[in-house]
Design a protein around this motif. Structure first.
Motif, PDB file in Angstrom:
ATOM      1  N   TYR A  12       0.829  -1.217   0.000  1.00 18.42           N
ATOM      2  CA  TYR A  12       0.000   0.000   0.000  1.00 18.42           C
ATOM      3  C   TYR A  12       0.860   1.262   0.000  1.00 18.42           C
ATOM      4  O   TYR A  12       0.481   2.274  -0.613  1.00 18.42           O
ATOM      5  CB  TYR A  12      -1.001  -0.010   1.158  1.00 18.42           C
ATOM      6  CG  TYR A  12      -2.239  -0.815   0.816  1.00 18.42           C
ATOM      7  CD1 TYR A  12      -3.249  -0.260   0.017  1.00 18.42           C
ATOM      8  CD2 TYR A  12      -2.374  -2.135   1.223  1.00 18.42           C
ATOM      9  CE1 TYR A  12      -4.365  -0.994  -0.337  1.00 18.42           C
ATOM     10  CE2 TYR A  12      -3.498  -2.885   0.873  1.00 18.42           C
ATOM     11  CZ  TYR A  12      -4.487  -2.300   0.101  1.00 18.42           C
ATOM     12  OH  TYR A  12      -5.595  -3.035  -0.266  1.00 18.42           O
ATOM     13  N   TYR A  19      -4.054   4.705  -5.737  1.00 11.55           N
ATOM     14  CA  TYR A  19      -5.231   4.313  -4.959  1.00 11.55           C
ATOM     15  C   TYR A  19      -6.103   5.531  -4.670  1.00 11.55           C
ATOM     16  O   TYR A  19      -7.326   5.492  -4.836  1.00 11.55           O
ATOM     17  CB  TYR A  19      -4.792   3.624  -3.652  1.00 11.55           C
ATOM     18  CG  TYR A  19      -5.949   2.965  -2.952  1.00 11.55           C
ATOM     19  CD1 TYR A  19      -6.236   1.624  -3.168  1.00 11.55           C
ATOM     20  CD2 TYR A  19      -6.796   3.686  -2.113  1.00 11.55           C
ATOM     21  CE1 TYR A  19      -7.325   1.015  -2.559  1.00 11.55           C
ATOM     22  CE2 TYR A  19      -7.881   3.089  -1.508  1.00 11.55           C
ATOM     23  CZ  TYR A  19      -8.137   1.758  -1.728  1.00 11.55           C
ATOM     24  OH  TYR A  19      -9.219   1.163  -1.131  1.00 11.55           O
ATOM     25  N   GLY A  56      -7.919   1.007   8.841  1.00 13.35           N
ATOM     26  CA  GLY A  56      -7.495   0.727   7.471  1.00 13.35           C
ATOM     27  C   GLY A  56      -8.063   1.798   6.566  1.00 13.35           C
ATOM     28  O   GLY A  56      -8.672   1.531   5.535  1.00 13.35           O
ATOM     29  N   HIS A  61     -10.556   9.248   2.732  1.00 12.55           N
ATOM     30  CA  HIS A  61     -11.795   9.830   2.188  1.00 12.55           C
ATOM     31  C   HIS A  61     -13.017   9.421   3.005  1.00 12.55           C
ATOM     32  O   HIS A  61     -13.957  10.202   3.149  1.00 12.55           O
ATOM     33  CB  HIS A  61     -11.961   9.429   0.721  1.00 12.55           C
ATOM     34  CG  HIS A  61     -11.880   7.956   0.463  1.00 12.55           C
ATOM     35  ND1 HIS A  61     -10.806   7.195   0.852  1.00 12.55           N
ATOM     36  CD2 HIS A  61     -12.739   7.111  -0.131  1.00 12.55           C
ATOM     37  CE1 HIS A  61     -11.019   5.936   0.490  1.00 12.55           C
ATOM     38  NE2 HIS A  61     -12.191   5.867  -0.092  1.00 12.55           N
ATOM     39  N   ASP A  77      -4.133   3.530   9.883  1.00 22.31           N
ATOM     40  CA  ASP A  77      -3.759   2.644   8.775  1.00 22.31           C
ATOM     41  C   ASP A  77      -2.352   2.110   9.006  1.00 22.31           C
ATOM     42  O   ASP A  77      -1.494   2.775   9.583  1.00 22.31           O
ATOM     43  CB  ASP A  77      -3.814   3.393   7.428  1.00 22.31           C
ATOM     44  CG  ASP A  77      -3.942   2.435   6.251  1.00 22.31           C
ATOM     45  OD1 ASP A  77      -5.072   2.252   5.759  1.00 22.31           O
ATOM     46  OD2 ASP A  77      -2.912   1.841   5.851  1.00 22.31           O
ATOM     47  N   LEU A  78      -2.166   0.892   8.503  1.00 24.38           N
ATOM     48  CA  LEU A  78      -0.877   0.208   8.565  1.00 24.38           C
ATOM     49  C   LEU A  78       0.185   0.936   7.746  1.00 24.38           C
ATOM     50  O   LEU A  78       1.378   0.880   8.067  1.00 24.38           O
ATOM     51  CB  LEU A  78      -1.112  -1.184   7.959  1.00 24.38           C
ATOM     52  CG  LEU A  78      -0.051  -2.244   7.913  1.00 24.38           C
ATOM     53  CD1 LEU A  78       0.381  -2.622   9.308  1.00 24.38           C
ATOM     54  CD2 LEU A  78      -0.617  -3.478   7.189  1.00 24.38           C
ATOM     55  N   MET A 100      -4.536  -2.595  12.915  1.00 26.06           N
ATOM     56  CA  MET A 100      -5.880  -2.909  13.440  1.00 26.06           C
ATOM     57  C   MET A 100      -5.819  -3.983  14.515  1.00 26.06           C
ATOM     58  O   MET A 100      -6.732  -4.109  15.319  1.00 26.06           O
ATOM     59  CB  MET A 100      -6.754  -3.473  12.312  1.00 26.06           C
ATOM     60  CG  MET A 100      -7.207  -2.492  11.309  1.00 26.06           C
ATOM     61  SD  MET A 100      -8.369  -3.297  10.199  1.00 26.06           S
ATOM     62  CE  MET A 100      -7.252  -4.248   9.198  1.00 26.06           C
ATOM     63  N   GLU A 101      -4.773  -4.783  14.475  1.00 21.37           N
ATOM     64  CA  GLU A 101      -4.641  -5.886  15.434  1.00 21.37           C
ATOM     65  C   GLU A 101      -4.273  -5.385  16.823  1.00 21.37           C
ATOM     66  O   GLU A 101      -4.368  -6.130  17.805  1.00 21.37           O
ATOM     67  CB  GLU A 101      -3.546  -6.868  14.966  1.00 21.37           C
ATOM     68  CG  GLU A 101      -3.897  -7.673  13.734  1.00 21.37           C
ATOM     69  CD  GLU A 101      -3.765  -6.895  12.419  1.00 21.37           C
ATOM     70  OE1 GLU A 101      -3.372  -5.711  12.450  1.00 21.37           O
ATOM     71  OE2 GLU A 101      -4.057  -7.481  11.374  1.00 21.37           O
ATOM     72  N   HIS A 116     -13.776  -0.680   6.152  1.00 16.84           N
ATOM     73  CA  HIS A 116     -14.268  -0.763   4.774  1.00 16.84           C
ATOM     74  C   HIS A 116     -13.189  -1.405   3.896  1.00 16.84           C
ATOM     75  O   HIS A 116     -12.213  -0.755   3.508  1.00 16.84           O
ATOM     76  CB  HIS A 116     -14.624   0.650   4.287  1.00 16.84           C
ATOM     77  CG  HIS A 116     -15.370   0.671   2.987  1.00 16.84           C
ATOM     78  ND1 HIS A 116     -14.794   1.005   1.794  1.00 16.84           N
ATOM     79  CD2 HIS A 116     -16.663   0.375   2.686  1.00 16.84           C
ATOM     80  CE1 HIS A 116     -15.691   0.950   0.825  1.00 16.84           C
ATOM     81  NE2 HIS A 116     -16.831   0.560   1.339  1.00 16.84           N
TER      82      HIS A 116
HETATM   83  C1  LIG Z   1      -8.446  -1.942   0.190  1.00 17.59           C
HETATM   84  S1  LIG Z   1      -7.739  -0.640   1.135  1.00 17.59           S
HETATM   85  C2  LIG Z   1      -9.205   0.141   1.812  1.00 17.59           C
HETATM   86  C3  LIG Z   1      -8.971   1.584   2.173  1.00 17.59           C
HETATM   87  C4  LIG Z   1     -10.238   2.337   2.566  1.00 17.59           C
HETATM   88  N1  LIG Z   1     -10.828   1.754   3.776  1.00 17.59           N
HETATM   89  C5  LIG Z   1     -11.225   2.304   1.416  1.00 17.59           C
HETATM   90  O1  LIG Z   1     -12.276   1.688   1.561  1.00 17.59           O
HETATM   91  O2  LIG Z   1     -10.924   2.898   0.384  1.00 17.59           O
HETATM   92  C6  LIG Z   1      -7.120  -1.493   2.562  1.00 17.59           C
HETATM   93  C7  LIG Z   1      -6.427  -0.562   3.543  1.00 17.59           C
HETATM   94  O3  LIG Z   1      -6.283  -1.261   4.781  1.00 17.59           O
HETATM   95  C8  LIG Z   1      -4.984  -1.060   5.271  1.00 17.59           C
HETATM   96  N2  LIG Z   1      -4.645  -2.220   6.105  1.00 17.59           N
HETATM   97  C9  LIG Z   1      -4.489  -3.498   5.693  1.00 17.59           C
HETATM   98  N3  LIG Z   1      -4.175  -4.291   6.730  1.00 17.59           N
HETATM   99  C10 LIG Z   1      -4.151  -3.488   7.828  1.00 17.59           C
HETATM  100  C11 LIG Z   1      -3.887  -3.723   9.213  1.00 17.59           C
HETATM  101  N4  LIG Z   1      -3.593  -4.943   9.658  1.00 17.59           N
HETATM  102  N5  LIG Z   1      -3.965  -2.667  10.069  1.00 17.59           N
HETATM  103  C12 LIG Z   1      -4.256  -1.422   9.609  1.00 17.59           C
HETATM  104  N6  LIG Z   1      -4.501  -1.133   8.316  1.00 17.59           N
HETATM  105  C13 LIG Z   1      -4.462  -2.163   7.427  1.00 17.59           C
HETATM  106  C14 LIG Z   1      -4.114  -0.918   4.030  1.00 17.59           C
HETATM  107  O4  LIG Z   1      -2.884  -0.257   4.290  1.00 17.59           O
HETATM  108  C15 LIG Z   1      -5.028  -0.136   3.104  1.00 17.59           C
HETATM  109  O5  LIG Z   1      -4.864   1.261   3.235  1.00 17.59           O
END
Ligand SMILES: C[S@@+](CC[C@H](N)C(=O)[O-])C[C@H]1O[C@@H](n2cnc3c(N)ncnc32)[C@H](O)[C@@H]1O
Length: 209
Positions: A12, A19, A56, A61, A77-78, A100-101, A116
């Motif tokens: 990411y 993105y 995440g 937005h 966010d990670l 998130m963990e 989301h």
């Molecule tokens: C598919 S994108 C979705 C972003 C936003 N929620 C959207 O709907 O547009 C997934 C997002 O989750 C974040 N992510 C994935 N695993 C994560 C984790 N374990 N902890 C925090 N964020 C995480 C990624 O870095 C990325 O920005």
């Protein structure tokens, strides 16, 4: 951080501008997500605790959308690069790099958590603990809205998502994990986006007792 989280973070970090340009329209072209998030925000406001995390959050937005819908929203966010983008795009809101963990949030603090399409990269055996972590930070009657790719079969399916490996879920299996985390699912929306991916889109709304 586990190896797969490191892989997801790096992936990411490398696609932030692309993105953001694809998805920063606040879901103008995604009416199902937009309406579920509107319902979520209204219900969170109704709990009397408007504090909400967008976990995440990507480019931020949807954190901004939650703010516009009257919530005291912040994003986590990670990916530090996603967080940097979100902070520049929405300087009045708060964004932090976090997993998130292991949320940097006290117990029982939030009226709502939005996830989301951010749990899509979580390996199935890690989902129960991940959901329990979201339940930990929710206040009594607090809400979780989680959106993910759904599949018809009996087991989660690993697939090559454009950014990082991801999983689609049988909706019932995901819902069982919510119950296991002490959350009660009370609404679901499942629809066919007719996308090339071939999965359904699922949105589950759950709350703590
Ligand atoms: C598919 S994108 C979705 C972003 C936003 N929620 C959207 O709907 O547009 C997934 C997002 O989750 C974040 N992510 C994935 N695993 C994560 C984790 N374990 N902890 C925090 N964020 C995480 C990624 O870095 C990325 O920005």
């Amino acid at each position: 951080m586990t190896e797969h989280q490191d892989e997801t973070r790096a992936a990411y970090d490398g696609v932030v501008d692309l993105y953001a340009s694809m998805f920063a329209d606040r879901l103008e072209t995604h009416p199902f997500s937009r309406n579920m998030i509107g319902t979520f925000a209204e219900l969170v406001r109704g709990t009397g605790n408007p504090r909400a995390a967008d976990v995440g959050c990507g480019p931020g937005h949807l954190t901004a959308m939650l703010h516009d819908l009257g919530l005291d929203a912040f994003g986590l966010d990670l990916s530090p690069a996603m967080v940097g983008h979100a902070q520049r795009a929405h300087p009045a809101l708060r964004f932090d790099a976090a997993r998130m963990e292991s949320l940097p949030v006290e117990d029982d603090a939030l009226g709502g958590v939005l996830a989301h399409y951010s749990m899509i990269h979580t390996p199935p055996d890690e989902l129960p603990a991940l959901l329990a972590e979201q339940a930990r930070v929710l206040a009594p009657a607090g809400l979780l809205l989680v959106s993910f790719f759904a599949t018809d079969g009996p087991e989660p399916v690993r697939f090559d998502h454009k950014v990082a490996p991801a999983y689609s879920w049988p909706v019932g299996r995901f819902a069982e994990s919510l119950t296991g985390a002490g959350l009660t699912e009370f609404a679901r929306l499942i629809h066919d986006p007719a996308s090339e991916r071939g999965f359904l889109d699922a949105h589950l709304l759950a709350r703590l007792p």
